[in-house]
Design a protein around this motif. Structure first.
Motif, PDB file in Angstrom:
ATOM      1  N   GLN A 221       0.838  -1.191   0.000  1.00  0.00           N
ATOM      2  CA  GLN A 221       0.000   0.000   0.000  1.00  0.00           C
ATOM      3  C   GLN A 221       0.874   1.242   0.000  1.00  0.00           C
ATOM      4  OE1 GLN A 221      -2.478   0.083   3.440  1.00  0.00           O
ATOM      5  NE2 GLN A 221      -3.400  -1.911   3.053  1.00  0.00           N
TER       6      GLN A 221
ATOM      7  N   VAL B  12      -4.020  -1.234  -8.039  1.00  0.00           N
ATOM      8  CA  VAL B  12      -5.309  -1.895  -8.201  1.00  0.00           C
ATOM      9  C   VAL B  12      -6.425  -0.851  -8.138  1.00  0.00           C
ATOM     10  CG1 VAL B  12      -6.850  -3.629  -7.241  1.00  0.00           C
ATOM     11  CG2 VAL B  12      -4.393  -3.974  -7.119  1.00  0.00           C
TER      12      VAL B  12
ATOM     13  N   SER C 241     -10.282   0.259  -7.459  1.00  0.00           N
ATOM     14  CA  SER C 241     -11.394  -0.200  -6.640  1.00  0.00           C
ATOM     15  C   SER C 241     -12.667   0.531  -7.058  1.00  0.00           C
ATOM     16  CB  SER C 241     -11.116   0.021  -5.153  1.00  0.00           C
ATOM     17  OG  SER C 241     -11.056   1.388  -4.863  1.00  0.00           O
TER      18      SER C 241
ATOM     19  N   ASP D  37     -14.948   2.134  -5.351  1.00  0.00           N
ATOM     20  CA  ASP D  37     -15.319   3.386  -4.686  1.00  0.00           C
ATOM     21  C   ASP D  37     -14.381   4.560  -4.980  1.00  0.00           C
ATOM     22  OD1 ASP D  37     -13.226   2.230  -3.345  1.00  0.00           O
ATOM     23  OD2 ASP D  37     -13.953   2.757  -1.347  1.00  0.00           O
TER      24      ASP D  37
END
Length: 73
Positions: free
Chosen positions: A23, A40, A42, A44
């Motif tokens: 992260q 990656v 997502s 949202d």
């Protein structure tokens, strides 16, 4: 997890390629996840974050392609 003080796509791409999975966070923007050497997406995420992910992934691809070309030259 590394925290970047500002958005620098080339520097972030180097970090993603070096660590491959983990992260990172950009101050004032948010937290991002990367796996297999790519950021990656997502569900949202807003449009601005998606553009950042795409730009970072493009720099990752450029870095990986450059390494392959130099190996065989």
């Amino acid at each position: 997890m590394r925290v970047f003080k500002y958005y620098a796509p080339k520097q972030i791409a180097k970090y993603v390629v070096a660590f491959f999975k983990g992260q990172f966070s950009i101050e004032g923007i948010g937290c991002f996840v990367f796996d297999s050497g790519r950021v990656v997406f997502s569900v949202d995420m807003d449009q601005e974050a998606l553009k950042m992910c795409k730009e970072i992934n493009n720099h990752v691809n450029d870095m990986q392609n450059r390494v392959c070309v130099k190996q065989y030259s």
